[in-house]
Scaffold this active site. Sequence first.
Site, short mmCIF file in Angstrom:
data_model
loop_
_atom_site.label_atom_id
_atom_site.label_comp_id
_atom_site.label_asym_id
_atom_site.label_seq_id
_atom_site.Cartn_x
_atom_site.Cartn_y
_atom_site.Cartn_z
CB THR A 25 41.32 24.14 3.96
OG1 THR A 25 39.81 24.25 3.61
CG2 THR A 25 41.78 22.85 3.75
CG HIS A 178 31.96 25.18 0.43
ND1 HIS A 178 31.80 25.94 -0.41
CD2 HIS A 178 33.10 24.90 0.54
CE1 HIS A 178 33.03 25.87 -0.99
NE2 HIS A 178 33.99 25.65 -0.27
CG ASN A 181 35.30 28.28 -3.74
OD1 ASN A 181 35.20 28.90 -4.41
ND2 ASN A 181 36.05 28.14 -2.60
CE1 TYR A 183 36.50 21.25 -3.35
CE2 TYR A 183 35.85 23.55 -2.15
CZ TYR A 183 36.80 22.58 -2.64
OH TYR A 183 38.05 22.78 -2.43
CG ASN A 238 38.45 22.69 -6.76
OD1 ASN A 238 39.34 22.21 -6.84
ND2 ASN A 238 37.76 23.29 -5.79
#
Length: 367
Positions: A25, A178, A181, A183, A238
């Site tokens: 990112t 994805h 992580n 999400y 996260n």
Amino acid sequence: MPSLFDTTQAGDLELANRIVMAPLTRNRSPNAVPPDIAATYYSQRASAGLLITEATAISHQGQGYADVPGLYGTEQLDAWKKVTHAVHEANGKIVVQLWHVGRVSHHELQPGYGQPVAPSAITAKTKTVLIRDGVPVFVETSEPRALALEELPGIVHTYQAAARNAVETAGFDGVEIHGANGYLLDQFLKDGSNKRTDDYGGSIKNRARLMLEVTRAITDAIGGGRTGIRLSPVTPANDVIDSNPQPLFEYVVRQLAPLNLAYIHIIEGATGGPRELPDRPFDYAALKAAYRSAGGKGAWMVNNGYDKSLAEKAVADGADLVAFGVPFIANPDLVERLRSNAALNKPDKTTFYGGGARGYIDYPTLD
């Protein structure tokens, strides 16, 4: 003995070597549109066997950080088309990482300043990025709302549409889902963030349901051979945790096996941190064995903290692909530097997130 620099196959993708540029990112896409210099950035790194783009939102709702790219508008797809053309002109292969952040967002980034969405209404103890006065600032995430059961088919459809647009319109060679992580898909998967009592919560089978529905929908649209998925069994990124990740992820990969995916991308340990977590032991060899024993033939990609020697050992031990992250930021010619044992440029961390060309397309290459 296999080498990092051997050609290899990942589903339908013929790769020039086993070195992969991991998704990174960079927060340089105002209004979710990749800038023109993104074509330069990615094409500079096209000597990698495979480029995986920075995480790219499948919808406005799926956005969780300022100035990250999207795949849900014509202007975004047209901008990505410039990127894929430049990479292909440089004889590279590129897939886009499909992203829905779920609860890792802020109401300022959501449609109509609404709440972020999640499997359950539990705020993530983590931060996201907003741009204020032209400067990236880290802020606490906003309180999410739980997705209603009737909303979930729409989420699946949005993933599928993004994958189809990525390949058919933007010209990507494939997509990476994805699922890591912390999400949205990972939030559904792990019992620390998923407290649902319907068909998408509780048991391993139920918590894995959304991820598997998304993956099947995407493979129906573009084929398994153009589809990869990223998983992170034990990362604390996260604010996600699962009480018993080994059987959870072995179930997931066994269910993924019949879909004939291009690859499985595994983050070992804590994303961007320790490769082993004493309080969260995990057997990655057993995970791979579960996938292979269920008939999974996709390439096995490993990630997290790899240098050349560790990558060579991983390939010797049976890994098909090795993903490198931060080294690719400062070394567009990382493949050649690894091949020739050349010194690596050091990255300027102040330019990682946001900005323009500096720290993005101006790193020197070997003469």
